[in-house]
Design a protein around this motif. Structure first.
Motif: not given
Length: 126
Positions: A11-18
């Motif tokens: 979730y964190d990486s998807f939200r941050n476009k990482d």
């Protein structure tokens, strides 16, 4: 890394476009959304999910956020309860609850299943 940590990082990486989220997925991931979602249905494989489903689905919205509120650990399954919020290309706001269920094997996400009242989202496109 635990299955719970994998999903939180997803979730964190998807939200941050990482694009680290791609490394968390099995090459043959199954992504199953409710049929009423824009471009809803079943997608198999990283390319189908992240190069086909998501760009087409997200093109319907000015903003689309999946906000996790609770994570439940069932060993090889992780359930995430939260809400979708956004603004459609028709300038209509929406907010609706969701449940996401992930199946993990060998530290990879192999399946995602979505449960939500997709009609609320679809209606924002009318």
């Amino acid at each position: 890394m635990s299955n719970l940590q994998i999903i939180k990082e997803f979730y964190d990486s998807f939200r941050n476009k990482d694009k680290k989220y791609l490394d968390l997925c099995d090459d043959e991931i199954q992504w199953i959304t409710t049929e009423d979602m824009p471009n809803g249905g079943k997608y198999v494989g990283v390319k189908a999910v992240f190069e086909d489903y998501f760009p087409k689905m997200l093109s319907n919205f000015k903003e689309f956020h999946a906000i996790p509120e609770q994570f439940l650990d069932f060993k090889d399954h992780i359930m995430v309860i939260g809400k979708y919020q956004g603004i459609s290309i028709k300038d209509k706001n929406f907010e609706v609850q969701f449940s996401h269920v992930y199946l993990l094997q060998e530290n990879k996400i192999v399946q995602f299943r979505q449960f939500t009242d997709a009609k609320v989202i679809s209606d924002s496109l009318k």
